[in-house]
Design a protein around this motif. Structure first.
Motif, PDB file in Angstrom:
ATOM      1  N   UNK A  67       1.929  -5.405   1.774  1.00  0.00           N
ATOM      2  CA  UNK A  67       2.703  -4.163   1.654  1.00  0.00           C
ATOM      3  C   UNK A  67       1.816  -3.096   1.115  1.00  0.00           C
ATOM      4  N   UNK A  68       1.247  -3.193   0.102  1.00  0.00           N
ATOM      5  CA  UNK A  68       0.403  -2.378  -0.663  1.00  0.00           C
ATOM      6  C   UNK A  68      -0.999  -1.909   0.319  1.00  0.00           C
ATOM      7  N   UNK A  69      -1.154  -2.741   1.056  1.00  0.00           N
ATOM      8  CA  UNK A  69      -2.478  -2.574   1.866  1.00  0.00           C
ATOM      9  C   UNK A  69      -2.091  -1.456   3.173  1.00  0.00           C
ATOM     10  N   UNK A  70      -0.884  -1.811   3.464  1.00  0.00           N
ATOM     11  CA  UNK A  70      -0.417  -0.859   4.396  1.00  0.00           C
ATOM     12  C   UNK A  70      -0.162   0.517   4.080  1.00  0.00           C
ATOM     13  N   UNK A  71       0.457   0.401   2.775  1.00  0.00           N
ATOM     14  CA  UNK A  71       0.603   1.789   2.277  1.00  0.00           C
ATOM     15  C   UNK A  71      -0.509   2.578   1.892  1.00  0.00           C
ATOM     16  N   UNK A  72      -1.506   1.893   1.290  1.00  0.00           N
ATOM     17  CA  UNK A  72      -2.959   2.578   0.986  1.00  0.00           C
ATOM     18  C   UNK A  72      -3.465   3.221   2.300  1.00  0.00           C
ATOM     19  N   UNK A  73      -3.377   2.643   3.516  1.00  0.00           N
ATOM     20  CA  UNK A  73      -3.605   3.237   4.655  1.00  0.00           C
ATOM     21  C   UNK A  73      -2.973   4.407   5.237  1.00  0.00           C
ATOM     22  N   UNK A  74      -1.616   4.296   4.808  1.00  0.00           N
ATOM     23  CA  UNK A  74      -0.791   5.769   5.381  1.00  0.00           C
ATOM     24  C   UNK A  74      -1.142   6.683   4.195  1.00  0.00           C
ATOM     25  N   UNK A  75      -1.142   6.265   3.045  1.00  0.00           N
ATOM     26  CA  UNK A  75      -1.326   7.494   2.042  1.00  0.00           C
ATOM     27  C   UNK A  75      -2.730   8.121   2.308  1.00  0.00           C
ATOM     28  N   UNK A  76      -3.655   7.291   2.709  1.00  0.00           N
ATOM     29  CA  UNK A  76      -4.963   7.842   3.041  1.00  0.00           C
ATOM     30  C   UNK A  76      -4.930   8.759   4.181  1.00  0.00           C
ATOM     31  N   UNK A  77      -4.150   8.381   5.000  1.00  0.00           N
ATOM     32  CA  UNK A  77      -4.113   9.014   6.323  1.00  0.00           C
ATOM     33  C   UNK A  77      -3.368  10.471   5.976  1.00  0.00           C
ATOM     34  N   UNK A  78      -2.432  10.293   5.231  1.00  0.00           N
ATOM     35  CA  UNK A  78      -1.527  11.456   4.889  1.00  0.00           C
ATOM     36  C   UNK A  78      -2.449  12.452   4.048  1.00  0.00           C
TER      37      UNK A  78
END
Length: 279
Positions: A67-78
């Motif tokens: 989950x944290x890998x996915x959220x890191x990708x999203x937050x980086x994109x945001x």
């Protein structure tokens, strides 16, 4: 202004990651996570509420680490898009001070993998397993094990702009030189494909998985990085020198190295039971 995920934006984010010299595996993983999120969103405007719902959806299906890998990708994109209001916090997980037995490769299981590779007649895989496990190198660093390095008894490794030199065990060098002479490998990487190219991660992963049944080792334990973990545990049990181990593994932080030296859950339980606090 509506926040819509478009393919050109994902490409732009990937280009920025490349310019920041992020690893190719990281860029590919982030792209995959963003595409999964975009598919889940289904063309809707991205909001904090939607992102929180997606986080909850992930938590119901995947491990906290995934989950944290996915959220890191999203937050980086945001951050790249200037959508800071859509960011979400990662899942907080208290780090275990012991490893999972069902994921930990034991020395005996490692030996069974070696015997299975030899019985199969796959000497390339046999020597590859010994090389990773006896040096603690990452699978991505295997290409630095060249004929010249084996002849010198040491390999100069460059990974993520960090250089280090590892010493190769004498017995390993003898075996690899004999292997190279038999295979006609006179220069370059020792472990190559039929076309002469260095083996990549997917090649090695598939080769190792092919040994599981014959070696009677759970497939969830058989992957290249687990050989590195086994090296770390064996070295630490023998030397009890965390700083030296961190240097051998190429870690910038000793805190990272501590993860590799955790005892098994069974050993952890034995230590607790020795306290004799139950009547």
């Amino acid at each position: 202004m509506e926040h819509i995920i478009e393919e050109m934006a994902v490409i732009g984010f990937s280009k920025e990651l490349f310019e920041k010299e992020r690893a190719k595996e990281t860029i590919d993983r982030y792209q995959q996570q963003l595409h999964t999120f975009a598919q889940w969103v289904g063309g809707r405007t991205v909001t904090k509420e939607i992102t929180v719902c997606y986080k909850q959806w992930l938590m119901e299906r995947y491990s906290p680490a995934s989950v944290n890998v996915a959220l890191a990708a999203l937050n980086g994109f945001f951050d790249f898009m200037g959508w800071q209001e859509c960011r979400v916090r990662p899942v907080r997980v208290q780090r275990r001070n012991y490893s999972e037995p069902r994921r930990e490769l034991t020395r005996q299981e490692y030996y069974r993998l070696l015997h299975a590779a030899r019985r199969k007649g796959d000497l390339r895989l046999f020597h590859l397993l010994e090389t990773i496990c006896s040096t603690g190198i990452r699978v991505s660093e295997l290409r630095f094990i060249t004929v010249k390095a084996v002849q010198r008894g040491r390999a100069d490794i460059c990974n993520k702009e960090k250089y280090r030199t590892i010493l190769l065990p004498r017995r390993l060098c003898e075996k690899l030189l004999h292997y190279c002479r038999e295979r006609g490998i006179a220069h370059g990487s020792v472990f190559v494909t039929c076309s002469g190219k260095p083996l990549n991660r997917s090649n090695i992963w598939a080769m190792m998985k092919g040994l599981c049944r014959k070696a009677q080792v759970s497939a969830r334990k058989v992957f290249p990085h687990n050989l590195r973990h086994l090296f770390a545990r064996c070295f630490y049990q023998c030397q009890q020198d965390l700083e030296h181990l961190a240097s051998l593994l190429g870690h910038s932080s000793i805190n990272t190295t501590r993860i590799y030296t955790r005892t098994s859950g069974e050993e952890h339980l034995r230590q607790i039971e020795k306290l004799r606090l139950i009547l």
